[in-house]
Motif scaffolding. Structure first.
Motif, PDB file in Angstrom:
ATOM      1  N   GLY A  14     -41.135  66.127  -5.161  1.00 43.88           N
ATOM      2  CA  GLY A  14     -40.261  64.962  -5.107  1.00 43.88           C
ATOM      3  C   GLY A  14     -39.133  64.989  -6.123  1.00 43.88           C
ATOM      4  N   GLY A  15     -38.963  66.112  -6.810  1.00 41.75           N
ATOM      5  CA  GLY A  15     -37.905  66.221  -7.802  1.00 41.75           C
ATOM      6  C   GLY A  15     -36.581  66.603  -7.172  1.00 41.75           C
ATOM      7  N   MET A  16     -35.605  66.906  -8.030  1.00 35.12           N
ATOM      8  CA  MET A  16     -34.278  67.245  -7.542  1.00 35.12           C
ATOM      9  C   MET A  16     -33.609  68.230  -8.494  1.00 35.12           C
ATOM     10  SD  MET A  16     -32.299  63.715  -8.487  1.00 35.12           S
ATOM     11  CE  MET A  16     -30.800  64.203  -7.637  1.00 35.12           C
ATOM     12  N   TYR A  17     -32.439  68.704  -8.096  1.00 34.86           N
ATOM     13  CA  TYR A  17     -31.683  69.635  -8.919  1.00 34.86           C
ATOM     14  C   TYR A  17     -30.433  68.924  -9.429  1.00 34.86           C
ATOM     15  CZ  TYR A  17     -28.732  73.614 -10.200  1.00 34.86           C
ATOM     16  OH  TYR A  17     -27.924  74.484 -10.874  1.00 34.86           O
ATOM     17  N   ALA A  18     -30.378  68.689 -10.746  1.00 31.55           N
ATOM     18  CA  ALA A  18     -29.205  68.091 -11.387  1.00 31.55           C
ATOM     19  C   ALA A  18     -28.555  69.147 -12.262  1.00 31.55           C
ATOM     20  CB  ALA A  18     -29.600  66.870 -12.217  1.00 31.55           C
ATOM     21  N   SER A  19     -27.247  69.323 -12.114  1.00 33.17           N
ATOM     22  CA  SER A  19     -26.605  70.460 -12.759  1.00 33.17           C
ATOM     23  C   SER A  19     -25.324  70.087 -13.484  1.00 33.17           C
ATOM     24  CB  SER A  19     -26.272  71.530 -11.710  1.00 33.17           C
ATOM     25  OG  SER A  19     -25.576  72.618 -12.298  1.00 33.17           O
ATOM     26  N   HIS A  20     -25.255  70.501 -14.740  1.00 30.41           N
ATOM     27  CA  HIS A  20     -23.982  70.583 -15.450  1.00 30.41           C
ATOM     28  C   HIS A  20     -23.453  71.966 -15.109  1.00 30.41           C
ATOM     29  CE1 HIS A  20     -21.061  71.069 -18.647  1.00 30.41           C
ATOM     30  NE2 HIS A  20     -21.210  69.810 -18.985  1.00 30.41           N
ATOM     31  N   ILE A  21     -22.551  72.043 -14.155  1.00 31.30           N
ATOM     32  CA  ILE A  21     -22.172  73.330 -13.570  1.00 31.30           C
ATOM     33  C   ILE A  21     -21.497  74.240 -14.605  1.00 31.30           C
ATOM     34  CG2 ILE A  21     -22.057  72.476 -11.222  1.00 31.30           C
ATOM     35  CD1 ILE A  21     -19.041  72.216 -11.559  1.00 31.30           C
ATOM     36  N   ARG A  22     -21.339  75.514 -14.224  1.00 24.95           N
ATOM     37  CA  ARG A  22     -20.868  76.541 -15.153  1.00 24.95           C
ATOM     38  C   ARG A  22     -19.466  76.299 -15.695  1.00 24.95           C
ATOM     39  NH1 ARG A  22     -23.740  81.552 -14.677  1.00 24.95           N
ATOM     40  NH2 ARG A  22     -25.125  81.613 -12.881  1.00 24.95           N
ATOM     41  N   ASN A  23     -18.591  75.722 -14.872  1.00 21.57           N
ATOM     42  CA  ASN A  23     -17.178  75.702 -15.239  1.00 21.57           C
ATOM     43  C   ASN A  23     -16.497  74.473 -14.649  1.00 21.57           C
ATOM     44  OD1 ASN A  23     -14.153  76.570 -14.663  1.00 21.57           O
ATOM     45  ND2 ASN A  23     -14.901  77.908 -16.293  1.00 21.57           N
ATOM     46  N   TYR A  24     -15.564  73.910 -15.418  1.00 21.81           N
ATOM     47  CA  TYR A  24     -14.828  72.731 -14.958  1.00 21.81           C
ATOM     48  C   TYR A  24     -13.314  72.947 -15.021  1.00 21.81           C
ATOM     49  CZ  TYR A  24     -19.141  69.961 -15.040  1.00 21.81           C
ATOM     50  OH  TYR A  24     -20.403  69.466 -14.804  1.00 21.81           O
TER      51      TYR A  24
END
Length: 287
Positions: A14-24
């Motif tokens: 029941g979890g999820m994937y939350a991401s501070h992505i590699r590049n902005y």
């Protein structure tokens, strides 16, 4: 591959994937596409942390819209994706984060010793094109110090003002501050003027974006106030109401409240929260 396997397991529970992505900045699109691919292959929900583009950091023209379009297309194909944003044009960052990895080897004390070397300083002036990349482009006026230690006289000043006060150029001021902090340099916080008012408005008002503060929360009387002397830590949500609802009319009040509450709680599966319903937790603010 490893992240996909971990997200698969999280999704099974029941979890999820939350991401501070590699590049902005210049590689924003590949980073967003990687995020979408991980969510798709792991068959779970996804949250892309603060999808923004800092001003003058190398992002291609139209990069933000292309990234948002990518998320919207993925949603149309059945993926459960959302993102979020802050409400201020400025934001906090770690002062030492523009330093390249080679000068950080051995930890902050070793870094501090290296930064006393004039040859190292000369080299770093051409090798700090990372994190807040507008600094490397000479825009020191966009960065200010907010902490009182180790130099109380510069708290609240930007680096152009500090350079004038100390009769040095901004780079040497920057290096001197890190050297003085020594082992504590990774705790030095700076505030950067990161976004344009127009960009904040398009993020805040977009249907895919919930609202967040991007910092540890603190009340006005908390001991944390000395360590987190930035407005978003104690007024992040208030700002959406006072600025974006009341002053700028970027959001309707009901949309702002939904983006702060049920939009996030539903996506993150926070049971019995985020809505005014019988049996739900009474997390209510009356104003």
């Amino acid at each position: 591959t490893e992240v996909i396997q971990l997200a698969l397991i999280a999704g099974n529970y029941g979890g999820m994937y939350a991401s501070h992505i590699r590049n902005y900045d210049e590689d924003l699109q590949p980073a967003v596409e990687e995020f979408v691919r991980i969510v798709r292959q792991s068959k779970t929900r996804g949250q892309l942390s603060h999808l923004n583009v800092r001003e003058n950091t190398g992002a291609p023209k139209g990069a933000w819209k292309l990234a948002v379009d990518t998320l919207e297309q993925a949603r149309k194909k059945g993926l459960e994706l959302q993102t979020d944003c802050v409400g201020y044009e400025d934001g906090i960052g770690m002062l030492a984060s523009i330093l390249p990895p080679w000068v950080r080897v051995g930890g902050p004390e070793q870094t501090s010793r290296r930064l006393k070397d004039r040859a190292v300083r000369k080299r770093l002036r051409t090798e700090c094109d990372r994190y807040w990349r507008f600094i490397h482009r000479g825009e020191w006026h966009r960065v200010r110090i907010i902490q009182k230690e180790p130099f109380p006289e510069i708290a609240g000043k930007n680096f152009c003002e500090i350079a004038e006060l100390w009769s040095k150029d901004p780079w040497d001021c920057y290096f001197d501050i890190l050297v003085a902090a020594g082992a504590d340099m990774d705790g030095l916080i700076a505030v950067g003027m990161l976004f344009t008012e127009e960009h904040v408005a398009e993020m805040v008002s977009h249907p895919l974006f919930s609202l967040e503060a991007d910092i540890v929360s603190s009340d006005l009387d908390s001991p944390l106030r000395d360590k987190l002397p930035f407005k978003s830590s104690y007024a992040g949500m208030i700002h959406f109401l006072t600025c974006h609802v009341r002053q700028r009319n970027t959001l309707r009040l009901e949309d702002a409240i939904r983006k702060m509450t049920s939009m996030s709680s539903t996506h993150f599966r926070l049971g019995d929260r985020g809505l005014l319903r019988k049996g739900y937790f009474a997390d209510v603010v009356v104003f």
